[in-house]
Scaffold this motif. Structure first.
Motif, PDB file in Angstrom:
ATOM      1  N   LYS A  39      13.041   0.859   6.051  1.00 33.15           N
ATOM      2  CA  LYS A  39      14.178   0.581   7.032  1.00 33.15           C
ATOM      3  C   LYS A  39      15.285   1.347   5.988  1.00 33.15           C
ATOM      4  CE  LYS A  39      12.942  -4.138   7.938  1.00 33.15           C
ATOM      5  NZ  LYS A  39      13.437  -5.621   7.809  1.00 33.15           N
ATOM      6  N   PRO A  40      15.374   2.644   6.529  1.00 33.63           N
ATOM      7  CA  PRO A  40      16.332   3.509   6.003  1.00 33.63           C
ATOM      8  C   PRO A  40      17.766   3.363   6.591  1.00 33.63           C
ATOM      9  CG  PRO A  40      14.799   4.783   7.561  1.00 33.63           C
ATOM     10  CD  PRO A  40      14.329   3.687   7.411  1.00 33.63           C
ATOM     11  N   ASN A  41      18.827   3.547   5.704  1.00 29.41           N
ATOM     12  CA  ASN A  41      20.049   3.300   6.312  1.00 29.41           C
ATOM     13  C   ASN A  41      20.849   4.748   5.769  1.00 29.41           C
ATOM     14  OD1 ASN A  41      23.106   2.991   5.741  1.00 29.41           O
ATOM     15  ND2 ASN A  41      22.676   1.260   6.758  1.00 29.41           N
ATOM     16  N   VAL A  42      21.169   5.552   6.716  1.00 29.32           N
ATOM     17  CA  VAL A  42      21.838   6.680   6.620  1.00 29.32           C
ATOM     18  C   VAL A  42      23.553   6.631   6.942  1.00 29.32           C
ATOM     19  CG1 VAL A  42      22.134   9.287   7.191  1.00 29.32           C
ATOM     20  CG2 VAL A  42      19.781   8.161   6.974  1.00 29.32           C
ATOM     21  N   LYS A  43      24.413   6.887   6.077  1.00 28.97           N
ATOM     22  CA  LYS A  43      25.844   6.669   6.428  1.00 28.97           C
ATOM     23  C   LYS A  43      26.355   8.260   6.266  1.00 28.97           C
ATOM     24  CE  LYS A  43      28.327   3.230   5.043  1.00 28.97           C
ATOM     25  NZ  LYS A  43      29.198   2.269   4.298  1.00 28.97           N
ATOM     26  N   VAL A  44      27.128   8.630   7.383  1.00 25.29           N
ATOM     27  CA  VAL A  44      27.575   9.871   7.454  1.00 25.29           C
ATOM     28  C   VAL A  44      29.143   9.673   7.688  1.00 25.29           C
ATOM     29  CG1 VAL A  44      25.454  11.103   8.264  1.00 25.29           C
ATOM     30  CG2 VAL A  44      26.930  10.140  10.086  1.00 25.29           C
ATOM     31  N   ALA A  45      29.804  10.738   7.517  1.00 26.05           N
ATOM     32  CA  ALA A  45      31.465  10.544   7.685  1.00 26.05           C
ATOM     33  C   ALA A  45      31.832  10.522   9.184  1.00 26.05           C
ATOM     34  CB  ALA A  45      32.035  11.846   7.104  1.00 26.05           C
ATOM     35  N   LYS A  74       0.964  10.190   5.377  1.00 28.27           N
ATOM     36  CA  LYS A  74      -0.487  11.148   6.012  1.00 28.27           C
ATOM     37  C   LYS A  74      -1.733  10.616   5.328  1.00 28.27           C
ATOM     38  CE  LYS A  74       0.662  15.433   5.149  1.00 28.27           C
ATOM     39  NZ  LYS A  74       1.134  16.853   5.130  1.00 28.27           N
ATOM     40  N   ALA A  75      -1.733  10.209   3.947  1.00 28.38           N
ATOM     41  CA  ALA A  75      -2.917   9.645   3.362  1.00 28.38           C
ATOM     42  C   ALA A  75      -3.073   8.397   3.918  1.00 28.38           C
ATOM     43  CB  ALA A  75      -2.770   9.616   1.870  1.00 28.38           C
ATOM     44  N   LEU A  76      -2.331   7.672   4.520  1.00 24.28           N
ATOM     45  CA  LEU A  76      -2.581   6.258   5.015  1.00 24.28           C
ATOM     46  C   LEU A  76      -2.798   6.113   6.510  1.00 24.28           C
ATOM     47  CD1 LEU A  76       0.403   4.273   3.186  1.00 24.28           C
ATOM     48  CD2 LEU A  76      -2.256   4.209   2.494  1.00 24.28           C
ATOM     49  N   LYS A  77      -2.344   7.336   7.265  1.00 26.82           N
ATOM     50  CA  LYS A  77      -2.811   7.274   8.655  1.00 26.82           C
ATOM     51  C   LYS A  77      -4.057   7.019   8.875  1.00 26.82           C
ATOM     52  CE  LYS A  77      -1.757  10.388  12.326  1.00 26.82           C
ATOM     53  NZ  LYS A  77      -1.074  11.408  12.803  1.00 26.82           N
ATOM     54  N   GLY A  78      -3.988   6.058  10.098  1.00 29.31           N
ATOM     55  CA  GLY A  78      -5.366   5.428  10.497  1.00 29.31           C
ATOM     56  C   GLY A  78      -5.697   4.312   9.840  1.00 29.31           C
ATOM     57  N   ASN A  79      -5.267   4.094   8.652  1.00 26.99           N
ATOM     58  CA  ASN A  79      -5.603   2.730   8.024  1.00 26.99           C
ATOM     59  C   ASN A  79      -4.422   1.790   7.868  1.00 26.99           C
ATOM     60  OD1 ASN A  79      -8.419   3.825   7.029  1.00 26.99           O
ATOM     61  ND2 ASN A  79      -7.374   5.029   5.928  1.00 26.99           N
ATOM     62  N   VAL A  80      -3.294   2.296   7.671  1.00 29.74           N
ATOM     63  CA  VAL A  80      -1.915   1.361   7.602  1.00 29.74           C
ATOM     64  C   VAL A  80      -1.021   1.743   8.585  1.00 29.74           C
ATOM     65  CG1 VAL A  80      -0.164   0.445   6.030  1.00 29.74           C
ATOM     66  CG2 VAL A  80      -2.279   1.084   5.131  1.00 29.74           C
ATOM     67  N   GLN A  81      -0.695   0.763   9.437  1.00 25.55           N
ATOM     68  CA  GLN A  81       0.336   0.986  10.595  1.00 25.55           C
ATOM     69  C   GLN A  81       1.797   1.409   9.925  1.00 25.55           C
ATOM     70  OE1 GLN A  81       0.825  -1.966  13.436  1.00 25.55           O
ATOM     71  NE2 GLN A  81       2.702  -1.174  14.243  1.00 25.55           N
ATOM     72  N   ILE A  82       2.329   2.334  10.267  1.00 25.85           N
ATOM     73  CA  ILE A  82       3.561   2.638   9.334  1.00 25.85           C
ATOM     74  C   ILE A  82       4.745   2.733  10.478  1.00 25.85           C
ATOM     75  CG2 ILE A  82       5.284   4.086   7.974  1.00 25.85           C
ATOM     76  CD1 ILE A  82       2.596   4.961   6.606  1.00 25.85           C
ATOM     77  N   GLU A  83       5.910   1.945  10.250  1.00 23.85           N
ATOM     78  CA  GLU A  83       6.961   1.824  11.375  1.00 23.85           C
ATOM     79  C   GLU A  83       8.197   2.384  10.354  1.00 23.85           C
ATOM     80  OE1 GLU A  83       7.502  -1.962  13.008  1.00 23.85           O
ATOM     81  OE2 GLU A  83       5.505  -2.170  13.814  1.00 23.85           O
ATOM     82  N   CYS A  84       9.159   2.566  11.315  1.00 24.13           N
ATOM     83  CA  CYS A  84      10.473   3.057  10.721  1.00 24.13           C
ATOM     84  C   CYS A  84      11.646   2.542  11.590  1.00 24.13           C
ATOM     85  CB  CYS A  84      10.611   4.503  10.695  1.00 24.13           C
ATOM     86  SG  CYS A  84      12.253   5.248   9.844  1.00 24.13           S
ATOM     87  N   HIS A  85      12.649   1.601  11.129  1.00 26.98           N
ATOM     88  CA  HIS A  85      13.522   1.241  11.743  1.00 26.98           C
ATOM     89  C   HIS A  85      14.751   1.437  10.888  1.00 26.98           C
ATOM     90  CE1 HIS A  85      11.348  -2.621  13.173  1.00 26.98           C
ATOM     91  NE2 HIS A  85      10.427  -1.577  12.639  1.00 26.98           N
TER      92      HIS A  85
END
Length: 156
Positions: free
Chosen positions: A98-104, A129-140
Motif C-alpha cells: 500500500k504505497p503512498n506517494v505525495k507530490v506537489a 519475481k522470486a515469489l511469482k507463481g507462489n504468492v499473489q501480490i497486490e498493490c493499492h
C-alpha cells in the motif's frame, strides 16, 4: 556479476523454541509467531518475507520515480501478508503493498505515469519475481498532492 549474502542462524529446542539470526546489518531473535501458537519472540519467517518483499518493492518504486524525474514530496508504504492454515498446512497466500506517494502538483499525465511506475516496480522487483507463481501480490497505490491534499487511489 553475482552478489553473495550470508546469514548465521542458531536454534534451541523444537518447534516452539527460539533462535538467533545474524547477518551483516541484521541481528534479531526468531521464533514462530503467537498467531501460529509459537512463543512470539523476535521476528519470524512470515514477517521477514513480508519485509523483504515490501522493502524491495519500495526501493524499486523510489528508483523508478527518481529516474522518471517525478518530484516526490514523500513516499511511504504499509504492507500486509496473509498466511492461510488449512488442515495444518501453512501457505503464504498474498502480500498487499500500500504505497503512498505525495507530490506537489498532480496532472492527469503525471498520475498515469505514477500508476504505470507502481505497476512496473512490482514486475521488476527481485523479490516479487522470486515469489511469482507462489504468492499473489497486490498493490493499492494512493497518490496525494500537496495543493489540495485529496488522495487518488488505484489498485494494481
Amino acid at each position: 556479476m553475482q552478489h553473495k549474502f550470508s546469514m548465521n542462524l542458531s536454534w534451541s529446542q523444537g518447534r516452539n523454541g527460539t533462535g538467533n539470526l545474524s547477518a551483516t546489518h541484521l541481528k534479531t531473535h526468531v521464533s514462530i509467531p503467537r498467531e501460529m501458537n509459537g512463543p512470539g519472540i523476535g521476528t519470524n519467517p512470515d514477517e521477514m518475507l513480508l519485509g523483504a518483499s515490501a522493502t524491495c518493492y519500495l526501493i524499486t518504486f523510489a528508483a523508478l520515480l527518481e529516474n522518471s524525474k517525478i518530484p516526490v514530496v514523500t513516499l511511504s508504504m504499509e504492507a500486509e501478508g496473509f498466511v492461510d492454515v488449512t488442515d495444518g498446512v501453512f501457505t503464504y497466500e498474498k502480500i498487499i503493498h500500500k504505497p503512498n506517494v505525495k507530490v506537489a502538483h498532480l496532472t492527469e499525465r503525471e498520475e498515469r505515469r505514477i500508476n504505470r511506475l507502481a505497476h512496473k516496480a512490482e514486475q521488476t522487483c527481485m523479490i516479487s519475481k522470486a515469489l511469482k507463481g507462489n504468492v499473489q501480490i497486490e498493490c493499492h497505490l494512493q497518490i496525494e498532492h500537496t495543493t489540495d491534499g485529496q488522495p487518488s487511489t488505484s489498485t494494481i
